[in-house]
Design a protein around this motif. Sequence first.
Motif, mmCIF file in Angstrom:
data_model
loop_
_atom_site.group_PDB
_atom_site.id
_atom_site.type_symbol
_atom_site.label_atom_id
_atom_site.label_comp_id
_atom_site.label_asym_id
_atom_site.label_seq_id
_atom_site.Cartn_x
_atom_site.Cartn_y
_atom_site.Cartn_z
ATOM 1 N N TYR A 18 17.701 40.592 10.053
ATOM 2 C CA TYR A 18 17.185 41.288 8.884
ATOM 3 C C TYR A 18 15.712 41.643 9.094
ATOM 4 O O TYR A 18 15.032 41.078 9.947
ATOM 5 N N ASN A 19 15.269 42.554 8.291
ATOM 6 C CA ASN A 19 13.887 43.006 8.343
ATOM 7 C C ASN A 19 13.124 42.277 7.235
ATOM 8 O O ASN A 19 13.377 42.515 6.062
ATOM 9 N N PRO A 20 12.184 41.400 7.570
ATOM 10 C CA PRO A 20 11.470 40.635 6.542
ATOM 11 C C PRO A 20 10.688 41.530 5.576
ATOM 12 O O PRO A 20 10.580 41.217 4.395
ATOM 13 N N ASP A 21 10.166 42.645 6.067
ATOM 14 C CA ASP A 21 9.427 43.560 5.188
ATOM 15 C C ASP A 21 10.353 44.143 4.127
ATOM 16 O O ASP A 21 10.002 44.231 2.949
ATOM 17 N N LYS A 22 11.523 44.544 4.555
ATOM 18 C CA LYS A 22 12.488 45.110 3.625
ATOM 19 C C LYS A 22 12.959 44.048 2.628
ATOM 20 O O LYS A 22 13.152 44.322 1.445
ATOM 21 N N ASP A 23 13.111 42.817 3.098
ATOM 22 C CA ASP A 23 13.511 41.717 2.235
ATOM 23 C C ASP A 23 12.473 41.491 1.133
ATOM 24 O O ASP A 23 12.819 41.322 -0.039
ATOM 25 N N GLU A 24 11.201 41.501 1.487
ATOM 26 C CA GLU A 24 10.138 41.335 0.487
ATOM 27 C C GLU A 24 10.141 42.484 -0.510
ATOM 28 O O GLU A 24 9.929 42.291 -1.702
ATOM 29 N N GLU A 25 10.396 43.685 -0.022
ATOM 30 C CA GLU A 25 10.440 44.853 -0.911
ATOM 31 C C GLU A 25 11.590 44.729 -1.915
ATOM 32 O O GLU A 25 11.421 45.010 -3.105
ATOM 33 N N ARG A 28 10.671 42.215 -4.555
ATOM 34 C CA ARG A 28 9.698 42.789 -5.485
ATOM 35 C C ARG A 28 10.392 43.707 -6.487
ATOM 36 O O ARG A 28 10.109 43.674 -7.693
#
Length: 73
Positions: A18-25, A28
């Motif tokens: 998974y992409n951690p940046d996308k997960d945070e988005e 949010r």
Amino acid sequence: MLFKRPQHLRFEYIPRYYNPDKDEELKRKERMKRKLKFQRIGISERKRKSLLWWLIITGLVFYLYLMLSGMLK
């Protein structure tokens, strides 16, 4: 409805890659949705109370009209 309908089971699935940046988005966005949901609830309650006050005021005006016109004694 007479009976409680069963809800779907919800699982917290975490994929291996998974992409951690996308997960945070996504997290949010979910927080923002929850905030908006709470705001909507507050607005609908205010509308309900406002409607109640308008009905009470309208009823009082109607009662005073009938009383002053002589229909009620």
